[in-house]
Scaffold this motif. Structure first.
Motif, PDB file in Angstrom:
ATOM      1  N   ASP A 166      81.169  10.266  56.187  1.00  0.00           N
ATOM      2  CA  ASP A 166      82.549  10.304  56.671  1.00  0.00           C
ATOM      3  C   ASP A 166      82.725  11.329  57.786  1.00  0.00           C
ATOM      4  N   GLY A 167      81.993  12.434  57.704  1.00  0.00           N
ATOM      5  CA  GLY A 167      82.081  13.443  58.761  1.00  0.00           C
ATOM      6  C   GLY A 167      81.657  12.894  60.105  1.00  0.00           C
ATOM      7  N   GLY A 168      80.651  12.013  60.107  1.00  0.00           N
ATOM      8  CA  GLY A 168      80.241  11.362  61.353  1.00  0.00           C
ATOM      9  C   GLY A 168      81.337  10.478  61.914  1.00  0.00           C
ATOM     10  N   ARG A 169      82.064   9.799  61.015  1.00  0.00           N
ATOM     11  CA  ARG A 169      83.196   8.963  61.466  1.00  0.00           C
ATOM     12  C   ARG A 169      84.320   9.835  62.025  1.00  0.00           C
ATOM     13  N   VAL A 170      84.502  11.017  61.424  1.00  0.00           N
ATOM     14  CA  VAL A 170      85.531  11.934  61.931  1.00  0.00           C
ATOM     15  C   VAL A 170      85.168  12.392  63.345  1.00  0.00           C
TER      16      VAL A 170
END
Length: 406
Positions: A166-170
């Motif tokens: 999810d951090g990569g999507r952020v």
């Protein structure tokens, strides 16, 4: 995901469970019941530890489901289509369409980690409270504290700036908002995922060499991140190369078709043996597309059944096929592809089959782009640069492989 079965729905979205989930529950239950609980609350019976371990593992899987449910519910509120939610050994996967704005992408990405952090904080607080009480409350208190720490770790770990976490999507959403270039943001996020995945693999091997078997789990997660990030980088390169190209420019027409009401034997005799392809489109009584059938599947049907079985009964229905209109963007049509559909897109115009797009068609289009050939509208499929910024970037990605159907 292959190896998963449908077990119900969550927020109106199909819920699937991978075969690895029961193994994960057993692993967590064993660790909690045989190690954590005896160390924190000694003196209880093995039955109490076993029951508490199973309950704790089940609660952890429930919290993983809530993490994915937060993604799915937020995506639906943002008018993003959600295909399904799948639980598996590394947590969960929510398959959805591409967000249309950076804000929507950011909100959907942070929803899962926020849910995990909230669950973790609440469980940790309740666990500390129960653990201070004497008697029966000690064991539930330890279970809740274990659950809380696990969710806090899950929330923090998922915020690492590495696609597909999810951090990569952020990071992807923030770069998209900052630059206004979605493809550039996706490429940067996928590179970050590959780098962090590589670092995790290295860290895991160092742990193994120092005598920690748990490092193998870190290696596995790192490899998974590297593979998925690499796949997303290739997909982004493909989308960049196919930017502004319509489905009609890539499709092949006319298409070999057959009547879906024919028996399997008649279909083989009248259609399949004369066809040039291994997958054929089917038409109903009114001439509308109804699905596709694989010739190889027909060959596996016993002879006696071929005389009575209709070909539509062994075909993939249109509802499970990737379908697009001639004027749709090819990059958006490709997003509809899955393992179930294969590398095939049925092109439907006004209820009639206008053509089909396969891996070979896309590969041919990519080759033409790489050579700088002209598109059907007369424009050239090559990059144009102005003042150091790309103004019409079609990319130079590599073509996809032929699926053998055309």
């Amino acid at each position: 995901m292959n190896g998963s079965v449908r077990v119900g729905h969550v927020v109106g979205v199909p819920l699937r469970m991978h075969w690895s989930v029961p193994l994960l529950v057993v692993l967590f239950a064993y660790g909690l019941g045989r190690q954590t609980l005896p160390a924190w609350t000694p003196g209880r019976s093995d039955a109490v530890y076993a029951l508490a371990g199973v309950v704790g593992a089940a609660l952890l899987m429930g919290s993983l489901l809530l993490h994915e449910t937060a993604h799915a519910a937020t995506a639906r509120r943002k008018q993003i289509s959600v295909q399904d939610v799948t639980l598996w050994a590394l947590g969960g996967i929510t398959r959805m369409g591409r967000p249309q704005t950076a804000k929507a992408a950011f909100v959907v990405a942070v929803a899962g980690p926020l849910a995990s952090l909230v669950i973790g904080g609440a469980a940790l607080g309740a666990g500390f409270g129960l653990h201070t009480l004497a008697g029966w409350a000690a064991v539930p208190g330890v279970v809740l504290m274990w659950l809380g720490w696990a969710n806090l770790f899950l929330g923090v770990f998922n915020l690492l700036p590495a696609v597909p976490l999810d951090g990569g999507r952020v990071v992807q959403a923030l770069l998209w908002w900052r630059t206004g270039d979605r493809d550039r943001a996706e490429l940067a996020a996928s590179r970050s995922g590959q780098v962090i995945g590589l670092l995790m693999v290295a860290l895991g091997w160092i742990s193994v060499l120092r005598g920690s078997p748990g490092g193998l789990w870190i290696v596995f997660i790192g490899l998974f991140i590297m593979v998925v990030a690499g796949a997303e980088r290739r997909r982004t390169a493909l989308n960049t190369a196919l930017r502004d190209i319509r489905v009609a420019e890539a499709m092949s027409s006319p298409v070999d078709t057959g009547a879906d009401w024919l028996t399997v034997q008649r279909f083989i005799d009248e259609v399949a043996v004369r066809a040039r392809h291994s997958v054929l489109a089917l038409l109903d009584f009114e001439g509308r597309p109804s699905g596709i059938v694989q010739v190889g599947r027909l060959a596996g049907i016993p002879g006696p059944r071929r005389e009575t079985l209709r070909v539509r009964e062994v075909a993939t229905p249109l509802s499970q096929c990737a379908v697009a209109a001639p004027d749709d963007l090819l990059s958006e049509a490709i997003d509809k592809l899955s393992l179930r559909t294969g590398m095939r897109i049925l092109v439907v115009d006004g209820g009639r089959l206008a053509g089909i797009v396969t891996g070979k068609d896309i590969s041919r289009l990519m080759q033409r782009h790489t050579l700088g050939g002209r598109r059907p509208d007369g424009s050239r499929s090559e990059d144009t640069w102005s003042d150091g910024r790309r103004t019409d970037d079609d990319g130079t990605g590599t073509g996809t492989g032929d699926d053998g159907t055309r």
